[in-house]
Scaffold this active site. Structure first.
Site, PDB file in Angstrom:
ATOM      1  N   SER A  59     -16.498   1.050 -18.910  1.00 13.65           N
ATOM      2  CA  SER A  59     -16.234   1.063 -17.492  1.00 13.65           C
ATOM      3  C   SER A  59     -15.338  -0.084 -17.028  1.00 13.65           C
ATOM      4  O   SER A  59     -14.755  -0.012 -15.964  1.00 13.65           O
ATOM      5  CB  SER A  59     -17.547   1.000 -16.719  1.00 13.65           C
ATOM      6  OG  SER A  59     -18.224  -0.230 -16.986  1.00 13.65           O
TER       7      SER A  59
ATOM      8  N   LYS B 284     -14.648  -8.344 -12.833  1.00 14.33           N
ATOM      9  CA  LYS B 284     -15.041  -6.943 -12.635  1.00 14.33           C
ATOM     10  C   LYS B 284     -15.804  -6.807 -11.326  1.00 14.33           C
ATOM     11  O   LYS B 284     -16.648  -7.656 -11.009  1.00 14.33           O
ATOM     12  CB  LYS B 284     -15.907  -6.497 -13.831  1.00 14.33           C
ATOM     13  CG  LYS B 284     -16.243  -5.015 -13.863  1.00 14.33           C
ATOM     14  CD  LYS B 284     -17.023  -4.686 -15.140  1.00 14.33           C
ATOM     15  CE  LYS B 284     -17.418  -3.220 -15.221  1.00 14.33           C
ATOM     16  NZ  LYS B 284     -18.234  -2.930 -16.425  1.00 14.33           N
TER      17      LYS B 284
ATOM     18  N   SER C 246     -19.103  -1.251 -22.315  1.00 12.63           N
ATOM     19  CA  SER C 246     -18.066  -1.370 -21.286  1.00 12.63           C
ATOM     20  C   SER C 246     -17.204  -2.629 -21.329  1.00 12.63           C
ATOM     21  O   SER C 246     -16.237  -2.731 -20.578  1.00 12.63           O
ATOM     22  CB  SER C 246     -18.686  -1.257 -19.900  1.00 12.63           C
ATOM     23  OG  SER C 246     -19.011   0.079 -19.663  1.00 12.63           O
TER      24      SER C 246
HETATM   25  N1  GLN Z   1     -19.865   4.373 -21.255  1.00 12.56           N
HETATM   26  C1  GLN Z   1     -21.244   4.022 -21.154  1.00 12.56           C
HETATM   27  C2  GLN Z   1     -21.848   4.722 -19.957  1.00 12.56           C
HETATM   28  O1  GLN Z   1     -21.176   5.470 -19.358  1.00 12.56           O
HETATM   29  C3  GLN Z   1     -21.404   2.531 -21.084  1.00 12.56           C
HETATM   30  C4  GLN Z   1     -21.135   1.954 -19.766  1.00 12.56           C
HETATM   31  C5  GLN Z   1     -21.313   0.454 -19.701  1.00 12.56           C
HETATM   32  O2  GLN Z   1     -21.390  -0.240 -20.712  1.00 12.56           O
HETATM   33  N2  GLN Z   1     -21.425  -0.029 -18.476  1.00 12.56           N
HETATM   34  O3  GLN Z   1     -22.969   4.533 -19.606  1.00 12.56           O
END
Ligand code: GLN
Length: 491
Positions: free
Chosen positions: A155, A80, A179
């Site tokens: 994400s 990532k 994410s």
């Molecule tokens: N969807 C969550 C957010 O937008 C989690 C994101 C993540 O785990 N990086 O913050």
């Protein structure tokens, strides 16, 4: 040789170790696959073909010299774009870091290299890991290999899509609110969030430092465990890293694969009522609960009364930490600089750079966080959210006095169509309804494919006590042995 891209990491490592294929051959097969499908999937922001082939050649040379190789030597991995890679672009899905080539490797990436894995490149993500669909990437969305008109979660949608599209057998993600697990669920792959502090944050571009947790993504539970073992463990460069050995996740995954859960008590959270969840997701979850019962697990209901406050608490804590962390992107220290014509003040250049460099969701988070931390509001918002966090931790502690692990659907809904939730931030935030409590507590959580709903993957989440990551692997591997793995239609 059959199609090398269809093999698990365990199988690839076995073939490389036995000399039945070479790391270079394996790497070429994956680079070819990326070239064939990634214009449609867009899992990668940067493919490092040259670096990958050189790393693979080194593994082959070490093997030829009779060196003992690690359990994942020669296996390709997609990383990532939130982790720094020395000399290789790292954008965090943002324009503000466009063109930045970090001068150092993150600990995770260094450990991957030392273990002889082969980094293929950097995967797409929501900007600064804020999002649940990868649509907030400044470089365009990633598409779900199960249905290219749908999102791959976020994400870390790039990492999950790379696995589901057979572009990589292993990937790295980061999980702040879900994410790793949520993209895993909606792409039919496995994603594990280790115990907070169980994997190093050194070189992980910070979003919310008290929650950010890098972790493994794979197509099988055993592969995820093997990767977890390679990247996990104490790192003196991260002050929140836990000075303890990695729980024995590989042995636990192997034990789980025997399909015996006799004596294991699993809790279903009564407050996760299923309200707002799709019927197909709930049906797949119920079938998995039956499967777990058949494997010998005892299922009980457990009350976690404060879980209903997890989402609002998270959306104060994470933006607060982000507003502080993202202050460093000032147009001076990294990447983009806008308006520096020699006549403008530092403040003007900073503001122009941040205006152009950050996307709308990132700006929204910075504003919410700055507000929540501001004097006069701190106690009412950030302070209150921290108290809720403590209550949620107490809910987990009390639950784990009654059960070994908790289970739930990973997400309330399957992969949604591109564009379906971008106009309403709250609809997007709901994707992490079931994953966020674990982040606030700091324990480990894993998503394992458990079924299909209308032909799209559904994930089951296993949540365990802190530093009992092995327990969740055991349960996940047992379920996998009962329901099998899921293959998307050919691309
Ligand atoms: N969807 C969550 C957010 O937008 C989690 C994101 C993540 O785990 N990086 O913050």
């Amino acid at each position: 040789m059959s199609d090398l891209t269809r093999l698990t990491a365990t199988e690839i490592a076995g073939l490389v170790a036995a000399g039945e294929t070479s790391a270079v051959e394996v790497t070429r097969a994956h680079l070819d696959r990326i070239a064939a499908v990634d214009d449609r999937v867009h899992a990668f922001l940067h493919v490092d073909s040259e670096g990958a082939l050189a790393a693979a050649a080194e593994v082959d040379a070490r093997r030829a010299a009779g060196e003992e190789l690690g359990p994942l030597a020669g296996v390709p991995v997609a990383v990532k774009d939130v982790l720094t890679t020395k000399g290789v672009p790292t954008t965090v899905g943002s324009k503000i870091l466009e063109g930045w080539r970090p001068p150092y490797d993150s600990t995770i990436v260094r450990r991957l290299r030392e273990a002889g894995t082969v980094m293929l490149g950097k995967t797409n993500m929501d900007e600064f890991a804020m999002g649940s669909s990868t649509e907030y990437s400044a470089y365009g969305p990633t598409h779900n290999p199960w249905d290219l008109s749908r999102i791959p979660g976020g994400s870390g949608g790039g990492s999950a899509a790379a696995l589901a599209a057979y572009e990589a057998p292993l990937a790295i993600g980061s999980d702040t609110g879900g994410s790793i697990r949520q993209p895993g669920a909606v792409t039919g792959t496995v994603g594990a969030k280790p115990t907070y502090g169980g994997t190093s944050r050194y070189g992980l571009v910070a979003f919310s430092s008290s929650l950010d947790t890098p972790g493994p993504c794979a197509r099988t539970v055993l592969d995820a465990a093997l990767l977890h073992e390679v990247i996990g463990g104490h790192d003196p460069r991260d002050s929140t890293s836990i000075p303890q050995p990695v729980p024995d996740v590989v042995a636990a995954a192997k034990r789980g694969a025997t399909g015996d859960l006799t004596g294991v008590r699993l809790g279903i959270v009564s407050e996760f009522t299923g309200e707002g969840a799709e019927p197909g997701v709930l049906a797949a979850f119920r079938e998995s609960v039956d499967a777990l019962t058949k494997l010998g697990a005892e299922i009980v209901e457990v009350s976690c009364p404060n879980f209903k406050y997890a989402l609002p608490a998270y959306y104060l804590i994470a933006p607060s930490e982000c507003s502080s962390n993202l202050a460093r992107f000032d147009g001076v220290r990294f990447g983009l600089r806008v308006g520096d014509d020699g006549n403008r003040s530092l403040e003007e250049v900073m503001s122009m750079t941040r205006e152009v460099g950050f996307g709308p969701e990132v700006k929204r988070r910075i504003m919410i966080g700055t507000y929540a931390l501001s004097s006069g509001y701190y106690d009412a918002y950030y302070g209150q959210a921290q108290k809720v966090r403590t209550l949620i931790t107490r809910d987990f502690t009390a639950a784990f006095e009654q059960v070994d692990a908790l289970i739930s659907p990973t997400t309330p809904f399957v992969a949604f169509p591109v564009g379906a939730r971008t106009s309403d931030p709250y609809q997007m935030y709901l994707a992490d309804l079931f994953t966020i409590p674990t982040n606030l507590y700091g324990g480990p959580g894993i998503s394992v494919p458990c079924g299909l709903s209308d032909g799209l993957p559904v994930g089951l989440q296993v949540m365990a006590p802190t530093m009992a990551d092995d327990r969740m692997y055991r349960v996940a591997a047992a379920l996998e042995s009962a329901v099998g793995t899921f293959t998307p239609p050919a691309l």
